[in-house]
Design an enzyme around this catalytic site. Structure first.
Site, PDB file in Angstrom:
ATOM      1  CG  ASN A   7       3.315  -8.066 -12.913  1.00  0.00           C
ATOM      2  OD1 ASN A   7       3.532  -7.291 -13.843  1.00  0.00           O
ATOM      3  ND2 ASN A   7       2.906  -7.664 -11.724  1.00  0.00           N
ATOM      4  NE  ARG A  91      -0.626  -5.589 -12.860  1.00  0.00           N
ATOM      5  CZ  ARG A  91       0.124  -4.623 -12.365  1.00  0.00           C
ATOM      6  NH1 ARG A  91       1.410  -4.803 -12.142  1.00  0.00           N
ATOM      7  NH2 ARG A  91      -0.418  -3.445 -12.085  1.00  0.00           N
ATOM      8  CG  HIS A 180      -4.825  -0.772  -7.713  1.00  0.00           C
ATOM      9  ND1 HIS A 180      -4.817   0.444  -7.046  1.00  0.00           N
ATOM     10  CD2 HIS A 180      -3.535  -1.168  -7.802  1.00  0.00           C
ATOM     11  CE1 HIS A 180      -3.571   0.767  -6.752  1.00  0.00           C
ATOM     12  NE2 HIS A 180      -2.769  -0.179  -7.195  1.00  0.00           N
ATOM     13  N   GLY A 210      -2.118   0.611  -0.572  1.00  0.00           N
ATOM     14  CA  GLY A 210      -0.773   0.040  -0.505  1.00  0.00           C
ATOM     15  C   GLY A 210       0.222   1.147  -0.797  1.00  0.00           C
ATOM     16  NE  ARG A 241       2.047   6.215  -8.564  1.00  0.00           N
ATOM     17  CZ  ARG A 241       1.499   5.008  -8.573  1.00  0.00           C
ATOM     18  NH1 ARG A 241       0.239   4.840  -8.217  1.00  0.00           N
ATOM     19  NH2 ARG A 241       2.188   3.981  -8.955  1.00  0.00           N
ATOM     20  N   GLY A 331      -1.238  -3.746   1.259  1.00  0.00           N
ATOM     21  CA  GLY A 331      -0.305  -3.625   2.386  1.00  0.00           C
ATOM     22  C   GLY A 331      -0.811  -2.790   3.550  1.00  0.00           C
ATOM     23  CD  GLU A 384      -3.200  -6.837  -7.554  1.00  0.00           C
ATOM     24  OE1 GLU A 384      -3.306  -6.064  -8.503  1.00  0.00           O
ATOM     25  OE2 GLU A 384      -2.421  -6.652  -6.608  1.00  0.00           O
TER      26      GLU A 384
HETATM   27  P1  AMP Z   1       1.582  -2.962  -1.239  1.00  0.00           P
HETATM   28  O1  AMP Z   1       1.824  -1.891  -2.259  1.00  0.00           O
HETATM   29  O2  AMP Z   1       0.206  -3.480  -1.211  1.00  0.00           O
HETATM   30  O3  AMP Z   1       2.631  -4.042  -1.252  1.00  0.00           O
HETATM   31  O4  AMP Z   1       1.768  -2.236   0.191  1.00  0.00           O
HETATM   32  C1  AMP Z   1       3.021  -1.782   0.613  1.00  0.00           C
HETATM   33  C2  AMP Z   1       2.848  -0.865   1.786  1.00  0.00           C
HETATM   34  O5  AMP Z   1       2.105  -1.500   2.821  1.00  0.00           O
HETATM   35  C3  AMP Z   1       4.191  -0.531   2.427  1.00  0.00           C
HETATM   36  O6  AMP Z   1       4.760   0.576   1.812  1.00  0.00           O
HETATM   37  C4  AMP Z   1       3.795  -0.237   3.838  1.00  0.00           C
HETATM   38  O7  AMP Z   1       3.598   1.156   3.919  1.00  0.00           O
HETATM   39  C5  AMP Z   1       2.474  -0.928   4.057  1.00  0.00           C
HETATM   40  N1  AMP Z   1       2.564  -1.967   5.098  1.00  0.00           N
HETATM   41  C6  AMP Z   1       2.954  -3.237   4.967  1.00  0.00           C
HETATM   42  N2  AMP Z   1       2.915  -3.877   6.164  1.00  0.00           N
HETATM   43  C7  AMP Z   1       2.497  -2.974   7.067  1.00  0.00           C
HETATM   44  C8  AMP Z   1       2.259  -2.997   8.467  1.00  0.00           C
HETATM   45  N3  AMP Z   1       2.464  -4.100   9.193  1.00  0.00           N
HETATM   46  N4  AMP Z   1       1.809  -1.874   9.057  1.00  0.00           N
HETATM   47  C9  AMP Z   1       1.612  -0.762   8.337  1.00  0.00           C
HETATM   48  N5  AMP Z   1       1.821  -0.669   7.013  1.00  0.00           N
HETATM   49  C10 AMP Z   1       2.263  -1.749   6.386  1.00  0.00           C
END
Ligand code: AMP
Length: 401
Positions: A7, A91, A180, A210, A241, A331, A384
């Site tokens: 990536n 990717r 996504h 996320g 965003r 996330g 992914e």
């Molecule tokens: P991603 O873009 O999928 O990596 O998701 C990132 C986001 O997931 C972070 O900015 C957090 O806001 C959220 N996140 C990760 N772990 C937790 C958690 N244990 N509880 C709540 N939100 C989380």
């Protein structure tokens, strides 16, 4: 098959070496500060130890070469010869209307990815540089491009058009593309397995929540609608965003704040969403801490997010004429129980009800709905890289036949 998943960003390059048979991640890491100085962080599966090296990386070519070197390293590496890498999966963010599936990379494919640069000016150029660098270093190892947009090419035209003069679609290909796609596809396949039913028979709504978030209606295994649009700015409010809004706000802000359209769009991309409303952070964990401390704007930001997810789920149920399962991933979707709870609250009339005890778990693949609920609510950690590796394996095997 051993697949190296790449990536490539403008100054970074993430990699994973996966064994597609076992799904095992043999090694993974990240090259950063490409074009500046160069840092490589690497973890092999022999131990969980993380190694960090300062390596000169004037271009992506040196970055890829460093990845190969560390994979071959007798102590930190996991392979003894480059020929053990059967294929590379790249990717690529935007495949425009050219690609409705992943594809073996050829000169013609590279040209088409280049033709999509105006649609993703920040992402496709570094993706192309990553591919070129790999070809230089790895020679004729088969390479596959896996697009974020490809999965959504099955949307009916009435779902992907914007109601602006038709000529702009013809002239500039302005339409909803969605992103996504690799994640939505992966969790939909996992969901079918969990439910023990063929994907072709299922109506699913996958919520990739996320830092960037999008929702997808998947009807019979095919993307039917999705919340991100011409760019990833559309749809839900996200970490930074804005999500969808009245486009007249752009001109209003431009005039009253003396900003160019590009500057307003930058604010909508980088200073809006959870960060813009709360004034605290784009990270949902920070929002939760602030809410616990009584911060009303942090609570407002999360309420707005949850409401938007609920509204889109409702509209997709209406579009598909029902739903068999709602899937939370990424996330926030995998970890944030309050988001899942608030989104699914008051939906009993649709057959949706979460079990509060099961909802306490996080980051684990499981069905969190109460036993008698008609619609299953599933948490499925996304993967992914594995999806990219599996697509790469499928195409390379098809090409051999
Ligand atoms: P991603 O873009 O999928 O990596 O998701 C990132 C986001 O997931 C972070 O900015 C957090 O806001 C959220 N996140 C990760 N772990 C937790 C958690 N244990 N509880 C709540 N939100 C989380």
């Amino acid at each position: 098959m051993k697949v190296l998943v790449i990536n490539a960003g403008s100054s970074s390059l993430k990699y994973q070496l996966l064994d597609t048979t076992s799904g095992e991640v043999m090694a993974k890491g990240l090259c950063e500060r490409i074009g500046i100085d160069g840092v490589l962080t690497h973890t092999g599966n022999k131990s969980d130890e993380k190694f960090k090296f300062d390596i000169a990386m004037p271009t992506h070519k040196e970055a890829i070469q460093s990845v190969i070197n560390v994979l071959l390293d007798p102590e930190k590496g996991v392979i003894s010869s480059m020929s053990e890498i059967d294929a590379v999966g790249h990717r690529v963010v935007h495949g425009g209307e050219f690609f409705s599936d992943s594809v073996i990379i050829t000169e013609k494919v590279l040209k088409a990815i280049e033709d999509c640069v105006p649609l993703a000016p920040l992402h496709n150029p570094p993706n192309l540089i990553g591919i070129e660098a790999c070809r230089e270093v790895m020679g004729d190892v088969p390479m596959v491009a896996v697009f974020d947009t490809a999965f959504h090419q099955t949307m009916p035209q009435s779902h992907y058009m914007y109601a602006i003069p038709y000529e702009y679609y013809q002239k500039y290909k302005i339409r909803r593309y969605g992103f996504h796609g690799t994640s939505h596809k992966y969790v939909s396949q996992q969901a079918a397995e969990m439910l023990g039913r063929p994907l072709e028979d299922l109506k699913l709504i996958t919520c990739h929540l996320g830092n960037g978030s999008s929702i997808c209606a998947i009807n019979g295994g095919k993307s039917y609608d999705t919340s991100m649009g011409f760019t990833p700015l559309d749809g839900l409010p996200m970490g930074t965003r804005a999500g969808n809004l009245d486009p007249a706000i752009i001109e209003f802000l431009s005039e009253h704040e003396n900003l160019s359209a590009a500057q307003v769009i930058n604010i909508l991309n980088k200073k809006s969403g959870m960060l813009g409303i709360s004034g605290v952070s784009s990270d949902f964990r920070d929002l939760d801490t602030a809410i616990d401390d009584g911060n009303a704007r942090a609570a407002l930001a999360k309420d707005m997010f949850n409401l938007s997810v609920k509204k889109i789920i409702g509209s997709y149920i209406a579009e598909m004429g029902g739903v068999d399962a709602i899937i939370f991933t990424a996330g926030v979707g995998e970890n944030d129980r309050s988001v899942r709870w608030d989104v699914c609250e008051h939906m009993e009339y649709l057959g949706i009800k979460i079990d509060p005890e099961k909802n306490k778990y996080r980051g684990k693949q499981m069905d969190i709905s109460i036993d008698y609920a008609r619609v299953r609510v599933l948490v499925i950690p996304t993967n992914e890289e594995l999806m990219i590796a599996k697509d790469t394996e499928r195409l390379v095997n098809e090409a051999k036949q």
